[in-house]
Design a protein around this motif. Structure first.
Motif, PDB file in Angstrom:
ATOM      1  N   PRO A  81      36.971 -34.007 -33.301  1.00 49.32           N
ATOM      2  CA  PRO A  81      35.608 -34.301 -33.684  1.00 49.32           C
ATOM      3  C   PRO A  81      34.420 -34.109 -32.829  1.00 49.32           C
ATOM      4  O   PRO A  81      33.363 -33.878 -33.372  1.00 49.32           O
ATOM      5  N   ASN A  82      34.902 -33.966 -31.430  1.00 47.74           N
ATOM      6  CA  ASN A  82      33.589 -33.554 -30.557  1.00 47.74           C
ATOM      7  C   ASN A  82      33.687 -32.288 -30.023  1.00 47.74           C
ATOM      8  O   ASN A  82      32.829 -32.157 -29.289  1.00 47.74           O
ATOM      9  N   ALA A  83      34.409 -31.422 -30.763  1.00 47.96           N
ATOM     10  CA  ALA A  83      34.079 -30.004 -30.385  1.00 47.96           C
ATOM     11  C   ALA A  83      32.854 -29.648 -30.760  1.00 47.96           C
ATOM     12  O   ALA A  83      32.405 -29.928 -31.906  1.00 47.96           O
ATOM     13  N   ARG A  84      31.994 -29.146 -29.950  1.00 45.79           N
ATOM     14  CA  ARG A  84      30.612 -28.612 -30.269  1.00 45.79           C
ATOM     15  C   ARG A  84      30.035 -27.403 -29.228  1.00 45.79           C
ATOM     16  O   ARG A  84      30.906 -27.347 -28.148  1.00 45.79           O
ATOM     17  N   ALA A  85      29.070 -26.874 -29.719  1.00 43.08           N
ATOM     18  CA  ALA A  85      28.627 -25.664 -28.943  1.00 43.08           C
ATOM     19  C   ALA A  85      27.962 -26.263 -27.538  1.00 43.08           C
ATOM     20  O   ALA A  85      27.351 -27.138 -27.516  1.00 43.08           O
ATOM     21  N   GLY A  86      28.297 -25.588 -26.557  1.00 42.19           N
ATOM     22  CA  GLY A  86      27.649 -25.950 -25.309  1.00 42.19           C
ATOM     23  C   GLY A  86      28.647 -26.605 -24.238  1.00 42.19           C
ATOM     24  O   GLY A  86      28.394 -27.036 -23.007  1.00 42.19           O
ATOM     25  N   LEU A  87      29.998 -27.292 -24.816  1.00 43.04           N
ATOM     26  CA  LEU A  87      30.856 -28.024 -24.180  1.00 43.04           C
ATOM     27  C   LEU A  87      31.597 -27.370 -23.459  1.00 43.04           C
ATOM     28  O   LEU A  87      32.291 -26.514 -23.805  1.00 43.04           O
ATOM     29  N   LYS A  88      32.025 -27.793 -22.229  1.00 40.37           N
ATOM     30  CA  LYS A  88      32.836 -27.283 -21.432  1.00 40.37           C
ATOM     31  C   LYS A  88      34.318 -28.274 -21.402  1.00 40.37           C
ATOM     32  O   LYS A  88      34.171 -29.481 -21.317  1.00 40.37           O
ATOM     33  N   THR A  89      35.329 -27.492 -21.778  1.00 39.50           N
ATOM     34  CA  THR A  89      36.644 -28.285 -21.834  1.00 39.50           C
ATOM     35  C   THR A  89      37.718 -27.492 -21.300  1.00 39.50           C
ATOM     36  O   THR A  89      37.569 -26.394 -20.636  1.00 39.50           O
ATOM     37  N   ALA A  90      39.026 -28.124 -21.737  1.00 38.76           N
ATOM     38  CA  ALA A  90      40.261 -27.588 -21.250  1.00 38.76           C
ATOM     39  C   ALA A  90      40.561 -26.575 -22.385  1.00 38.76           C
ATOM     40  O   ALA A  90      40.885 -26.921 -23.245  1.00 38.76           O
ATOM     41  N   PHE A  91      40.824 -25.160 -21.868  1.00 38.20           N
ATOM     42  CA  PHE A  91      41.328 -24.103 -22.639  1.00 38.20           C
ATOM     43  C   PHE A  91      42.517 -23.633 -22.330  1.00 38.20           C
ATOM     44  O   PHE A  91      42.633 -23.172 -21.172  1.00 38.20           O
ATOM     45  N   ALA A  92      43.503 -23.754 -23.040  1.00 38.13           N
ATOM     46  CA  ALA A  92      44.881 -23.091 -23.132  1.00 38.13           C
ATOM     47  C   ALA A  92      44.848 -22.062 -23.573  1.00 38.13           C
ATOM     48  O   ALA A  92      44.659 -21.675 -24.816  1.00 38.13           O
ATOM     49  N   THR A  93      45.062 -20.823 -22.666  1.00 41.55           N
ATOM     50  CA  THR A  93      44.875 -19.405 -23.098  1.00 41.55           C
ATOM     51  C   THR A  93      46.308 -18.966 -23.629  1.00 41.55           C
ATOM     52  O   THR A  93      47.445 -19.827 -23.579  1.00 41.55           O
ATOM     53  N   LEU A  94      46.433 -17.803 -24.332  1.00 40.42           N
ATOM     54  CA  LEU A  94      47.633 -17.442 -24.720  1.00 40.42           C
ATOM     55  C   LEU A  94      48.397 -17.376 -23.851  1.00 40.42           C
ATOM     56  O   LEU A  94      48.403 -16.660 -22.604  1.00 40.42           O
ATOM     57  N   SER A 118      43.915 -18.017 -34.450  1.00 38.07           N
ATOM     58  CA  SER A 118      43.404 -18.838 -33.520  1.00 38.07           C
ATOM     59  C   SER A 118      44.095 -18.204 -32.072  1.00 38.07           C
ATOM     60  O   SER A 118      45.309 -18.165 -32.200  1.00 38.07           O
ATOM     61  N   PHE A 119      43.250 -18.015 -31.209  1.00 38.60           N
ATOM     62  CA  PHE A 119      43.732 -17.471 -29.983  1.00 38.60           C
ATOM     63  C   PHE A 119      43.665 -18.453 -28.873  1.00 38.60           C
ATOM     64  O   PHE A 119      43.128 -18.255 -27.767  1.00 38.60           O
ATOM     65  N   GLY A 120      44.254 -19.370 -28.855  1.00 37.02           N
ATOM     66  CA  GLY A 120      44.426 -20.421 -27.893  1.00 37.02           C
ATOM     67  C   GLY A 120      44.476 -21.762 -28.273  1.00 37.02           C
ATOM     68  O   GLY A 120      44.616 -22.008 -29.522  1.00 37.02           O
ATOM     69  N   MET A 121      44.136 -22.701 -27.422  1.00 36.57           N
ATOM     70  CA  MET A 121      43.967 -24.323 -27.859  1.00 36.57           C
ATOM     71  C   MET A 121      43.218 -24.952 -26.842  1.00 36.57           C
ATOM     72  O   MET A 121      43.031 -24.738 -25.853  1.00 36.57           O
ATOM     73  N   LEU A 122      42.206 -25.836 -27.662  1.00 34.00           N
ATOM     74  CA  LEU A 122      41.215 -26.751 -26.875  1.00 34.00           C
ATOM     75  C   LEU A 122      42.156 -27.989 -26.787  1.00 34.00           C
ATOM     76  O   LEU A 122      42.454 -28.767 -27.758  1.00 34.00           O
ATOM     77  N   CYS A 123      42.251 -28.515 -25.371  1.00 33.69           N
ATOM     78  CA  CYS A 123      43.290 -29.748 -25.076  1.00 33.69           C
ATOM     79  C   CYS A 123      42.499 -30.941 -24.762  1.00 33.69           C
ATOM     80  O   CYS A 123      41.651 -31.120 -24.357  1.00 33.69           O
ATOM     81  N   ALA A 124      43.119 -32.003 -25.345  1.00 35.99           N
ATOM     82  CA  ALA A 124      43.025 -33.517 -25.147  1.00 35.99           C
ATOM     83  C   ALA A 124      43.777 -33.753 -23.740  1.00 35.99           C
ATOM     84  O   ALA A 124      44.535 -33.179 -23.433  1.00 35.99           O
ATOM     85  N   GLU A 125      43.295 -34.898 -23.135  1.00 35.64           N
ATOM     86  CA  GLU A 125      43.932 -35.534 -21.836  1.00 35.64           C
ATOM     87  C   GLU A 125      45.222 -35.614 -22.063  1.00 35.64           C
ATOM     88  O   GLU A 125      46.015 -35.286 -21.227  1.00 35.64           O
TER      89      GLU A 125
END
Length: 797
Positions: A81-94, A118-125
Motif C-alpha cells: 500500500p505504501n508503494a509510490r513515486a519518489g520512494l526509495k526502497t529495497a529492490f530485488a533484481t532478477l 514483473s521484472f523483480g520485487m520490491l521487498c518488505a523488511e
C-alpha cells in the motif's frame, strides 16, 4: 548487553573471526549468551527508486511501478500500500536470492501477474529477514544512493552479540568498555572516542543545587538553545541503537541513549522551557507523585533520590525521567544532565517501583565517577551535528569529599605465585595490569607493586582482585594444572558424642519420615506455640505467612501434618532437625533442635494390625529410644509440667541432670481445632546438644550367677510420679540392683480414693557369687522404709 560487532571493530579489530571473538570474551569471564546476524543471508538486492506507480489494469490491490537501479528501469508489479513515486526502497533484481521461513532460498525470476510482466520485487523488511515488519515495502531515506547494494548501505553484514555480564563488571556496560577488554585480551590497540570540548556560544546556564551530596556528589549540566526539533536521527546511529536493543525515539533522546551505550554513562535531556527555578538533587518527600516517561504515575518514597525543580520532582535520579519535562517534537531548548550517583543510593530503588531501566542497571553497578563532563561534551557534539543549536557553558556542581577515593592496592609477587600455582614473570604482571588501565609502580619492598586502580573499575579493591585479573587475562586455560596436596590427618572419633545421622536412622526405623519446613512462619501461629520467646520479625518477608523466625519447629510440623491429613493421610509420623532462633538480650541464638510428631493409628494398616490410635506413651517410648542412643538415658527424667501448645494434663518437661532440654506431650485441643486437625496429635522437641552428648562406653563382665527378683506392690498418692519411686528404690537397694521394672499400675476397688498401686519388679545380681535371701530381704526392707518415709508409701494388702 547487546552490541554490534561492526561498532566494536571500529574501536578495536583483532585478527580473529566472530566465533573466536565470542570464545575469547567468554573465557575472560564475559559470558556470551547469543550471537545473531543482523539480517538473514540474501543477495542481489539494491537501493531502488520508484519513478512511477500506476494502478494495475486488472487488480485493485496491485500497482505497476517503474523502478530504477541507477542504470536501468524495470517494470515491477507490487501489492504494497505504501508503494509510490519518489520512494526509495529495497529492490530485488532478477536472479536475487531471498531467505524463506523454512531456511531455503527463494530466487527472483521474471513473472507475470494478471497478465502484466514483473521484472523483480520490491521487498518488505520481513522478506529480507531484517525485521518482522510486513506493513509495506521498506522506506529508505531520501538520500539513499540508488543502485547501492542494500547490505552495504544498511551495514547488514554484521552480528549482534549478547553478553551476560556479572554485576561486578559494570565497566563493560559500554562499547568502549568492551573494546578496552578485547584490546587487553589481544594486545591490540584501542581507538578512543575523541574527547572534544565544544566552546560555548551563549552564556545561558541553569542553576543546580546538591541537597543530597552523599547520594549525588557530581552533577554536570549544559543548556542548548534553538535546536531543530524536526531533524532526524542519522541512519548509522539508528542502526547501532536498534542492534543494541534500544528503540529510536527522537534525535535528542537517541543521542543520550547513544552516549549511554558508547561510554556507559546514563544521561537525560529536559525541555528547558518546562523547568522552573533550578535543579535540586534531593531525597523525595514521602507521598510526592511523579508521572514517568512511560505514562505511569508513581508515589515516591522518602528514600528515593529525585531530580527536582521549583515545582517538584521532574525525574527519578538514575532511573527514569518525568513526562511533564520530557523532550517532544515542539522542544526548542534543552538542558542536558550527566551525573554520578552513589550505587548504594540507586540499588533496589527501581525494583521497589516495579521498574528496571538501562540507566538504573548501570548506576546500580557503578558508573565511572570521572566521566560526566566528557559525556556531556560528546553528547553536545552529536546534538549540534544532528539538530543544530547553540550551546552554553558546561556547569559542574561537585562535592569533592563525597566522591569515591582513588584506590591503590598493594600486590605481592609471592601471593601471585601462591594463588596461581606458578611464578608469573614480573614483566608479564606489569604488562597485563598496565593494559587494563592501571598504573603500576614498584614498591619500596622487593617483589611488591603499588597498583593505582582506574575510576571505572569499581570491582577492584583487594590484592586478590588484581590476581584474579592476572589469571583472567593470562588465560584460565593457560594456567598450569597442579594436583593440590594437603595434610589430611585422621580425626579422632569422640565416642561420648552420638551422631545426628544415628538419630535420623533410628527415627526412620521407628516409622518416622523426615520433613524440612521453612524457618520463617506466620506471627500469629508462632504465638500460639510459644509464649516464652518473642519471635524475630523479618524486615522484608516473602509473605504474611512467613513474617517471623521460628522459635520452635512445631508450627512447621503441624502445618505439614495438616497438609497430609487434607490429602487423606490418616497415619502420620514426622520429624525434623533444624534451628530455632531465640532473641536474647542484643543477640540472636541459633539453636539446633530435634522435633517430632505422631498422629493416627498406632500400627500401619494390615490384617494383623489393631485399630488403636497412638497415645502419650507411644511418643514417650520413641523419645526414650532416642535418649538411649548416646548411652546416657539414665541422666534424663520426665517431669509433669505445662506448655502453651500442649494439653494441660499430658505435658512433660524433659530434663537432663536438672537442666530443661525439651518438652513433649499432646497438642492442645484449641490448636487442634484452630488448625482443623484430626486429633489427637503428640509432639516432642529436644535440644540437640545435650541429646547427642553421652557417656564413654565401657565393658562390664557379664555375671555367671543367677539373678534374684522380688516384686513389690506399694500404694502411693496418685500425684507421686513413678520416677520419684524408682529413684528412691534405686538409691536404697544396694550396689547390686540390676533392674527396676514397673509392671502394673492400679486404681479402683480396694485402693483408697486419690491413691494408686504401683507394682515393681526388682532384680539383683552379684558379679562373683549368688546373693542370699538375707541380703535381698535387707535391701527390700530398706526400699520399703525409704518409700514410706519419703512419699508416704505403704505395702498393698
Amino acid at each position: 548487553m547487546k552490541f554490534s560487532e561492526q561498532w566494536l571493530r571500529e574501536l578495536v579489530n583483532p585478527a580473529i573471526d566472530t566465533q573466536g571473538l565470542v570464545d575469547q570474551v567468554t573465557m575472560a569471564g564475559l559470558e556470551v549468551d547469543e550471537v545473531e546476524p543482523v539480517a538473514k543471508a540474501f543477495s542481489g538486492v539494491v537501493v531502488g527508486e520508484i519513478l512511477t506507480a500506476e494502478q494495475h489494469p486488472d487488480a485493485d490491490k496491485l500497482q505497476v511501478c517503474q523502478v530504477t537501479d541507477g542504470t536501468e528501469t524495470f517494470q515491477v508489479v507490487c501489492g504494497a500500500p505504501n508503494a509510490r513515486a519518489g520512494l526509495k526502497t529495497a529492490f530485488a533484481t532478477l536472479g536475487a536470492e531471498l531467505p524463506t521461513p523454512d531456511g531455503t532460498v527463494f530466487k527472483i525470476k521474471k513473472a507475470k501477474l494478471r497478465q502484466v510482466e514483473s521484472f523483480g520485487m520490491l521487498c518488505a523488511e520481513d522478506e529480507l529477514g531484517i525485521a518482522d515488519n510486513h506493513a509495506g515495502i521498506m522506506e529508505l531515506p531520501a538520500d539513499a544512493p540508488v543502485g547501492t547494494c542494500l547490505r552495504d548501505y544498511l551495514n547488514l553484514n554484521d552480528q549482534v552479540i549478547d553478553v551476560d555480564l556479572t554485576p561486578n563488571r559494570g565497566d563493560c556496560l559500554s562499547i568502549i568498555g568492551l573494546a578496552r577488554e578485547v584490546g587487553v585480551l589481544n594486545k591490540a590497540p584501542v581507538a578512543d572516542v575523541p574527547d572534544t570540548e565544544t566552546a560555548p556560544v551563549i552564556d545561558d546556564t541553569f542553576p543546580v543545587t546538591l541537597a543530597a551530596p552523599e547520594d549525588c556528589p557530581r552533577y554536570v549540566g549544559r543548556v542548548i538553545r534553538n535546536i531543530n526539533p524536526l531533524a532526524e536521527t542519522p541512519v548509522w546511529m539508528q542502526q547501532r541503537l536498534e542492534r543494541s536493543g534500544i528503540r529510536c525515539i527522537d534525535p535528542v533522546v537517541d543521542v543520550t541513549n547513544y552516549v549511554l551505550l558508547e561510554f556507559g554513562q546514563p544521561m537525560h535531556a529536559f525541555d528547558l522551557d518546562k523547568l522552573s527555578g533550578g535543579i535540586n538533587v534531593r531525597r523525595a518527600e514521602q507521598g510526592e507523585k511523579l508521572v514517568l516517561l512511560d505514562g505511569q504515575e508513581i508515589e515516591l518514597n522518602a528514600d528515593t533520590l529525585v531530580i527536582a525543580d521549583a515545582n517538584g520532582p521532574v525525574a527519578m535520579a538514575g532511573i527514569m525521567g518525568g513526562e511533564p519535562t520530557s523532550v517532544t517534537d515542539a522542544t526548542q531548548h534543552i538542558f542536558l544532565e550527566s551525573a554520578f550517583f552513589n550505587p548504594i543510593s540507586i540499588a533496589g530503588r527501581a525494583r521497589s517501583y516495579g521498574l528496571h531501566t538501562d540507566s538504573s542497571h548501570r548506576f546500580e553497578r557503578g558508573v565511572d565517577w570521572q566521566l560526566q563532563v566528557r559525556a556531556v561534551n560528546r553528547a553536545t557534539q552529536l546534538l549540534l551535528d544532528i539538530v543544530g543549536g547553540e550551546a552554553g557553558p558546561v556547569i559542574e556542581t561537585v562535592e569533592t569529599e563525597a566522591l569515591p577515593a582513588n584506590r591503590q592496592v598493594r600486590l605481592r609477587q609471592s601471593k601471585i605465585d601462591a594463588m596461581l600455582s606458578f611464578a608469573m614473570p614480573a614483566t608479564e604482571v606489569e604488562e597485563i595490569l598496565t593494559r587494563l588501565g592501571m598504573i603500576v609502580e614498584p614498591s619500596a619492598v622487593a617483589g611488591e607493586w603499588l597498583v593505582s586502580v582506574p575510576s571505572y573499575r569499581f570491582d577492584i579493591a583487594l590484592e586478590v582482585d588484581l590476581i584474579e585479573e592476572l589469571a583472567r587475562v593470562y588465560g584460565y586455560n593457560n594456567l598450569p594444572v597442579r594436583t593440590p596436596t594437603a595434610s589430611l590427618p585422621l580425626k579422632s572419633d569422640d565416642e561420648t558424642q552420638a551422631k545426628i545421622g544415628t538419630l535420623r536412622r533410628s527415627l526412620v526405623a521407628m516409622g518416622y519420615q523426615e520433613a524440612i519446613t521453612y524457618s520463617f512462619i506466620e506471627a500469629g501461629l508462632q504465638k500460639q506455640f510459644d509464649d516464652q520467646y518473642e519471635a524475630l520479625a523479618l524486615a522484608n518477608p516473602i509473605s504474611a505467612e512467613m513474617a517471623v523466625m521460628r522459635t520452635t519447629l512445631w508450627p512447621g510440623l503441624t502445618k505439614a501434618l495438616q497438609y497430609n491429613q487434607n490429602r487423606q493421610q490418616s497415619r502420620v509420623r514426622l520429624f525434623e532437625t533444624g534451628q530455632r532462633f531465640l532473641a536474647e538480650a542484643d543477640t540472636v541464638v541459633q539453636e539446633n533442635v530435634l522435633a517430632g510428631l505422631i498422629s493416627g493409628k498406632r500400627q500401619p494398616e494390615g490384617w494383623q494390625a489393631t485399630k488403636d490410635v497412638v497415645d502419650f506413651f507411644d511418643l514417650k517410648g520413641d523419645v526414650e529410644n532416642l535418649l538411649a542412643l548416646a548411652g546416657a538415658k539414665g541422666e534424663f527424667t520426665f517431669v509433669a509440667d505445662r506448655h502453651v501448645a500442649l494439653h494441660p494434663g499430658q505435658t512433660a518437661r524433659i530434663e537432663k541432670q536438672g537442666e530443661t532440654v525439651g518438652f513433649m506431650g499432646a497438642l492442645h485441643p484449641n490448636l487442634i481445632k484452630s488448625l482443623d486437625l484430626d486429633g489427637p496429635v503428640y509432639l516432642f522437641e529436644i535440644r540437640l546438644q545435650p541429646l547427642l552428648r553421652g557417656v564413654l562406653p565401657r565393658y562390664q563382665e557379664i555375671s555367671k550367677f543367677p539373678e534374684s527378683r522380688r516384686d513389690l506392690a506399694v500404694v502411693v498418692d496418685e500425684q507421686v510420679a513413678f520416677e520419684q519411686v524408682r529413684a528412691l528404690a534405686s538409691e536404697n537397694a544396694g550396689s547390686y540392683l540390676k533392674q527396676i521394672t514397673l509392671f502394673d499400675v492400679y486404681q479402683g476397688q480396694g485402693i483408697d480414693p486419690g491413691r494408686k498401686s504401683l507394682a515393681l519388679g526388682l532384680t539383683w545380681q552379684h558379679p562373683s557369687r549368688t546373693l542370699n535371701d538375707e541380703e535381698i530381704n535387707s535391701a527390700v526392707d530398706a526400699i520399703v522404709s525409704a518409700l514410706a518415709s519419703t512419699v508416704g508409701a505403704s505395702l498393698r494388702e
